[in-house]
Design a protein around this motif. Sequence first.
Motif, PDB file in Angstrom:
ATOM      1  N   ALA B  32     -24.396 -14.918 -13.939  1.00  0.00           N
ATOM      2  CA  ALA B  32     -25.274 -15.622 -13.713  1.00  0.00           C
ATOM      3  C   ALA B  32     -26.850 -15.756 -13.985  1.00  0.00           C
ATOM      4  CB  ALA B  32     -25.767 -16.068 -11.847  1.00  0.00           C
ATOM      5  N   MET B  33     -28.096 -16.776 -13.995  1.00  0.00           N
ATOM      6  CA  MET B  33     -29.107 -16.493 -13.913  1.00  0.00           C
ATOM      7  C   MET B  33     -30.297 -16.629 -12.749  1.00  0.00           C
ATOM      8  SD  MET B  33     -29.815 -15.352 -17.169  1.00  0.00           S
ATOM      9  CE  MET B  33     -30.933 -15.563 -17.201  1.00  0.00           C
ATOM     10  N   HIS B  34     -31.172 -16.459 -12.870  1.00  0.00           N
ATOM     11  CA  HIS B  34     -32.116 -16.806 -11.568  1.00  0.00           C
ATOM     12  C   HIS B  34     -33.761 -17.135 -12.220  1.00  0.00           C
ATOM     13  CE1 HIS B  34     -28.939 -14.720  -8.216  1.00  0.00           C
ATOM     14  NE2 HIS B  34     -28.559 -14.413  -9.612  1.00  0.00           N
ATOM     15  N   TRP B  35     -34.121 -17.006 -10.819  1.00  0.00           N
ATOM     16  CA  TRP B  35     -35.667 -17.690 -11.079  1.00  0.00           C
ATOM     17  C   TRP B  35     -35.754 -17.061  -9.582  1.00  0.00           C
ATOM     18  CZ3 TRP B  35     -38.385 -19.825 -15.198  1.00  0.00           C
ATOM     19  CH2 TRP B  35     -37.749 -20.481 -16.302  1.00  0.00           C
ATOM     20  N   VAL B  36     -37.351 -16.677  -9.943  1.00  0.00           N
ATOM     21  CA  VAL B  36     -37.945 -16.266  -8.715  1.00  0.00           C
ATOM     22  C   VAL B  36     -39.243 -16.088  -9.564  1.00  0.00           C
ATOM     23  CG1 VAL B  36     -38.368 -13.480  -7.625  1.00  0.00           C
ATOM     24  CG2 VAL B  36     -36.010 -13.872  -8.829  1.00  0.00           C
ATOM     25  N   ARG B  37     -40.661 -15.950  -7.891  1.00  0.00           N
ATOM     26  CA  ARG B  37     -42.080 -16.521  -8.589  1.00  0.00           C
ATOM     27  C   ARG B  37     -42.265 -15.479  -7.586  1.00  0.00           C
ATOM     28  NH1 ARG B  37     -42.430 -22.128  -4.967  1.00  0.00           N
ATOM     29  NH2 ARG B  37     -41.854 -21.949  -2.948  1.00  0.00           N
ATOM     30  N   GLN B  38     -43.746 -15.353  -8.167  1.00  0.00           N
ATOM     31  CA  GLN B  38     -44.920 -15.350  -7.163  1.00  0.00           C
ATOM     32  C   GLN B  38     -46.416 -15.379  -6.932  1.00  0.00           C
ATOM     33  OE1 GLN B  38     -46.298 -11.018  -8.712  1.00  0.00           O
ATOM     34  NE2 GLN B  38     -46.538  -9.761  -7.151  1.00  0.00           N
ATOM     35  N   VAL B  39     -46.203 -16.009  -5.904  1.00  0.00           N
ATOM     36  CA  VAL B  39     -47.861 -16.073  -5.985  1.00  0.00           C
ATOM     37  C   VAL B  39     -49.098 -15.208  -6.284  1.00  0.00           C
ATOM     38  CG1 VAL B  39     -49.474 -17.204  -3.793  1.00  0.00           C
ATOM     39  CG2 VAL B  39     -46.519 -17.606  -4.045  1.00  0.00           C
ATOM     40  N   PRO B  40     -50.113 -15.414  -7.056  1.00  0.00           N
ATOM     41  CA  PRO B  40     -50.719 -14.239  -7.095  1.00  0.00           C
ATOM     42  C   PRO B  40     -51.465 -13.763  -5.799  1.00  0.00           C
ATOM     43  CG  PRO B  40     -50.991 -16.207  -8.701  1.00  0.00           C
ATOM     44  CD  PRO B  40     -50.340 -16.052  -7.803  1.00  0.00           C
ATOM     45  N   GLY B  41     -51.247 -12.165  -5.207  1.00  0.00           N
ATOM     46  CA  GLY B  41     -51.500 -11.241  -4.755  1.00  0.00           C
ATOM     47  C   GLY B  41     -50.389 -11.372  -4.094  1.00  0.00           C
ATOM     48  N   LYS B  42     -49.035 -12.339  -3.306  1.00  0.00           N
ATOM     49  CA  LYS B  42     -48.704 -11.442  -2.543  1.00  0.00           C
ATOM     50  C   LYS B  42     -47.012 -11.510  -3.469  1.00  0.00           C
ATOM     51  CE  LYS B  42     -50.430 -15.343   0.278  1.00  0.00           C
ATOM     52  NZ  LYS B  42     -50.650 -15.369   1.650  1.00  0.00           N
ATOM     53  N   GLY B  43     -46.204 -11.754  -2.402  1.00  0.00           N
ATOM     54  CA  GLY B  43     -45.388 -10.558  -2.559  1.00  0.00           C
ATOM     55  C   GLY B  43     -43.535 -11.890  -3.798  1.00  0.00           C
ATOM     56  N   LEU B  44     -41.983 -11.383  -3.958  1.00  0.00           N
ATOM     57  CA  LEU B  44     -41.601 -12.318  -4.384  1.00  0.00           C
ATOM     58  C   LEU B  44     -40.745 -12.868  -3.756  1.00  0.00           C
ATOM     59  CD1 LEU B  44     -40.595  -9.050  -6.705  1.00  0.00           C
ATOM     60  CD2 LEU B  44     -42.067 -10.858  -8.113  1.00  0.00           C
ATOM     61  N   TYR B  94     -41.245 -16.257 -12.741  1.00  0.00           N
ATOM     62  CA  TYR B  94     -39.109 -15.048 -13.608  1.00  0.00           C
ATOM     63  C   TYR B  94     -38.497 -16.235 -13.700  1.00  0.00           C
ATOM     64  CZ  TYR B  94     -43.378 -11.920 -12.934  1.00  0.00           C
ATOM     65  OH  TYR B  94     -45.047 -11.382 -12.349  1.00  0.00           O
ATOM     66  N   CYS B  95     -37.775 -16.412 -14.908  1.00  0.00           N
ATOM     67  CA  CYS B  95     -36.403 -16.241 -15.082  1.00  0.00           C
ATOM     68  C   CYS B  95     -35.905 -14.410 -15.099  1.00  0.00           C
ATOM     69  CB  CYS B  95     -35.755 -16.903 -16.021  1.00  0.00           C
ATOM     70  SG  CYS B  95     -36.456 -16.425 -17.937  1.00  0.00           S
ATOM     71  N   ALA B  96     -34.214 -14.487 -14.673  1.00  0.00           N
ATOM     72  CA  ALA B  96     -34.016 -12.835 -14.252  1.00  0.00           C
ATOM     73  C   ALA B  96     -32.462 -13.539 -14.840  1.00  0.00           C
ATOM     74  CB  ALA B  96     -34.186 -12.516 -13.283  1.00  0.00           C
ATOM     75  N   LYS B  97     -31.931 -12.047 -14.916  1.00  0.00           N
ATOM     76  CA  LYS B  97     -30.822 -12.203 -15.036  1.00  0.00           C
ATOM     77  C   LYS B  97     -29.849 -11.087 -14.047  1.00  0.00           C
ATOM     78  CE  LYS B  97     -26.988  -9.649 -18.250  1.00  0.00           C
ATOM     79  NZ  LYS B  97     -27.017  -8.279 -17.067  1.00  0.00           N
ATOM     80  N   ALA B  98     -29.063 -11.570 -13.874  1.00  0.00           N
ATOM     81  CA  ALA B  98     -28.079 -11.100 -13.152  1.00  0.00           C
ATOM     82  C   ALA B  98     -27.312  -9.376 -13.509  1.00  0.00           C
ATOM     83  CB  ALA B  98     -26.879 -11.741 -12.321  1.00  0.00           C
ATOM     84  N   TRP B 107     -28.477  -8.981  -8.363  1.00  0.00           N
ATOM     85  CA  TRP B 107     -29.380  -7.644  -8.314  1.00  0.00           C
ATOM     86  C   TRP B 107     -30.216  -8.508  -9.774  1.00  0.00           C
ATOM     87  CZ3 TRP B 107     -24.651  -5.677  -9.000  1.00  0.00           C
ATOM     88  CH2 TRP B 107     -24.329  -4.698 -10.206  1.00  0.00           C
ATOM     89  N   PHE B 108     -30.822  -8.120 -10.616  1.00  0.00           N
ATOM     90  CA  PHE B 108     -31.400  -8.811 -12.081  1.00  0.00           C
ATOM     91  C   PHE B 108     -32.551  -7.587 -12.222  1.00  0.00           C
ATOM     92  CE2 PHE B 108     -31.700 -11.715  -9.043  1.00  0.00           C
ATOM     93  CZ  PHE B 108     -32.448 -12.048  -8.078  1.00  0.00           C
TER      94      PHE B 108
END
Lengths: 108, 121
Positions: B32-44, B94-98, B107-108
């Motif tokens: 599986a493949m995922h996308w995760v984002r982060q607003v600058p100064g904030k969390g994932l 970010y793209c992330a691999k399972a 988990w990534f």
Amino acid sequence: EIVLTQSPGTLSLSPGERASLSCRASQRLDSHFLAWYQHKPGQAPRLLIYGASNRATGIPDRFSGSGSGADFTLTISRLEPEDFAVYYCQQYGVSPPLTFGGGTKVEI
Amino acid sequence: VQLVASGGAVVQPGGSLRLSCAASGFRFDDYAMHWVRQVPGKGLEWVSFITWNGGNIYYADSVEGRFSIFRDNTKNFTYLQMRSLRPEDSGFYYCAKAGGIAAADNWFDHWGQGTLVTVSS
């Protein structure tokens, strides 16, 4: 949605000291489905721990994870200079949404 | 293992953007493949994931109905099509691999370097 609460928000320590980071879930997690990541500015996050206590490949043994149910801990036994970063916990499993905690910043 | 994300840009509110993630160094069609984002100064924030064969797809509530994830197992690419973009969608993606091939192994273990999306007029 499972909410993860990390504490403290910031941990001020010196190299050589022990760090203990907490992650509490709003409900019991299935099968220890919890991971920890280290994140430094300008870099991609790095997996440290999965399954609550399994160290990822290449992670030094000063990093350890423990806990079960809804309470989990990441311990860094002796802080090295490169360990100062933000740490996130994440819960996962078959059913989304997957969620992250708000992070703990470990600073000098 | 290498994941290279691209496609980030400055876009106006209401606009569209497609992010790409090129994967190499592992059996892409096992994971599986995922996308995760982060607003600058904030969390994932987890955004979306797609199972190994595209048979199951999931989105965060914040992007449901506006974002689409898909993959091309012949080219080892994952994509995130973003529509009706809002200023609050700005951040590093970010793209992330399972971490494993089981359905629950979300988990990534490897992440791309991140691509910056800025939604602003």
